[in-house]
Design a protein around this motif. Structure first.
Motif, PDB file in Angstrom:
ATOM      1  N   THR A 129     -20.079  41.243 -17.370  1.00  0.00           N
ATOM      2  CA  THR A 129     -18.910  41.639 -18.156  1.00  0.00           C
ATOM      3  C   THR A 129     -18.140  42.740 -17.443  1.00  0.00           C
ATOM      4  O   THR A 129     -16.908  42.710 -17.400  1.00  0.00           O
ATOM      5  N   PHE A 157     -14.404  39.198 -22.424  1.00  0.00           N
ATOM      6  CA  PHE A 157     -15.271  39.449 -23.571  1.00  0.00           C
ATOM      7  C   PHE A 157     -15.491  38.202 -24.433  1.00  0.00           C
ATOM      8  O   PHE A 157     -16.234  38.256 -25.409  1.00  0.00           O
ATOM      9  N   GLY A 158     -14.847  37.103 -24.075  1.00  0.00           N
ATOM     10  CA  GLY A 158     -15.026  35.852 -24.814  1.00  0.00           C
ATOM     11  C   GLY A 158     -14.810  36.016 -26.301  1.00  0.00           C
ATOM     12  O   GLY A 158     -15.597  35.553 -27.106  1.00  0.00           O
ATOM     13  N   ALA A 159     -13.727  36.670 -26.664  1.00  0.00           N
ATOM     14  CA  ALA A 159     -13.502  37.023 -28.067  1.00  0.00           C
ATOM     15  C   ALA A 159     -12.356  36.238 -28.695  1.00  0.00           C
ATOM     16  O   ALA A 159     -11.766  36.667 -29.671  1.00  0.00           O
ATOM     17  N   LYS A 160     -12.054  35.061 -28.158  1.00  0.00           N
ATOM     18  CA  LYS A 160     -10.911  34.314 -28.676  1.00  0.00           C
ATOM     19  C   LYS A 160     -11.160  33.689 -30.044  1.00  0.00           C
ATOM     20  O   LYS A 160     -10.226  33.273 -30.704  1.00  0.00           O
ATOM     21  N   GLU A 161     -12.403  33.654 -30.477  1.00  0.00           N
ATOM     22  CA  GLU A 161     -12.717  33.123 -31.805  1.00  0.00           C
ATOM     23  C   GLU A 161     -12.542  34.188 -32.893  1.00  0.00           C
ATOM     24  O   GLU A 161     -12.510  33.854 -34.072  1.00  0.00           O
ATOM     25  N   LYS A 183     -16.237  41.152 -14.525  1.00  0.00           N
ATOM     26  CA  LYS A 183     -15.077  40.409 -15.032  1.00  0.00           C
ATOM     27  C   LYS A 183     -13.990  41.366 -15.520  1.00  0.00           C
ATOM     28  O   LYS A 183     -12.804  41.125 -15.299  1.00  0.00           O
ATOM     29  N   ARG A 235      -9.459  39.156 -23.908  1.00  0.00           N
ATOM     30  CA  ARG A 235      -9.740  38.334 -25.088  1.00  0.00           C
ATOM     31  C   ARG A 235     -10.307  36.972 -24.711  1.00  0.00           C
ATOM     32  O   ARG A 235     -11.288  36.511 -25.290  1.00  0.00           O
ATOM     33  N   ASN A 236      -9.686  36.335 -23.743  1.00  0.00           N
ATOM     34  CA  ASN A 236     -10.022  34.950 -23.438  1.00  0.00           C
ATOM     35  C   ASN A 236     -11.129  34.768 -22.406  1.00  0.00           C
ATOM     36  O   ASN A 236     -11.818  33.751 -22.424  1.00  0.00           O
ATOM     37  N   TRP A 237     -11.306  35.736 -21.527  1.00  0.00           N
ATOM     38  CA  TRP A 237     -12.245  35.532 -20.428  1.00  0.00           C
ATOM     39  C   TRP A 237     -13.333  36.600 -20.346  1.00  0.00           C
ATOM     40  O   TRP A 237     -14.516  36.288 -20.339  1.00  0.00           O
TER      41      TRP A 237
END
Length: 123
Positions: free
Chosen positions: A3, A57-61, A6, A53-55
């Motif tokens: 993380t 932390f993978g928080a797009k949901e 990234k 958001r999208n890559w």
């Protein structure tokens, strides 16, 4: 660790947009370097939010409205720290504004942005 790596890639991407925008504003359009820095920081902030958001932390949901609200709070802190830092380093230490922007942006990016995004924005 993944993380963090990234986040640094996202930060570098946003910084490239930030710096290019700042340079175009100041060198092409002859905007005052502080205003150019604000415009650059704004452009970079938008890129950084979307990548975070999208890559990163993978928080797009998760609820984007809450994330945007929290990101704006963090981003305003980033803007104030970066703008003040660029002004202070350039004006009082007589460092070129481009080098000032690099020094200040790296310091704020690692010491403030990453931690605030990880612990506050994208949780």
């Amino acid at each position: 660790m993944a993380t963090f790596v990234k986040a640094q890639v996202a930060s570098l991407s946003a910084s490239i947009i930030d710096f290019l925008t700042t340079l175009v504003c100041t060198q092409v359009f002859h905007v005052w370097y502080v205003l150019g820095s604000v415009i650059g920081t704004t452009a970079g902030g938008m890129v950084n939010f979307m990548m975070g958001r999208n890559w990163v932390f993978g928080a797009k949901e998760r609820n984007i409205n809450h994330q945007i609200f929290k990101y704006i709070i963090v981003w305003v802190g980033n803007l104030l720290l970066t703008t003040a830092g660029v002004y202070l380093v350039t004006h009082y230490l007589h460092v070129n504004y481009i080098l000032s922007k690099i020094i200040v942006s790296c310091t704020v990016g690692i010491g403030y942005n990453f931690l605030m995004q990880k612990k506050f924005v994208f949780i």
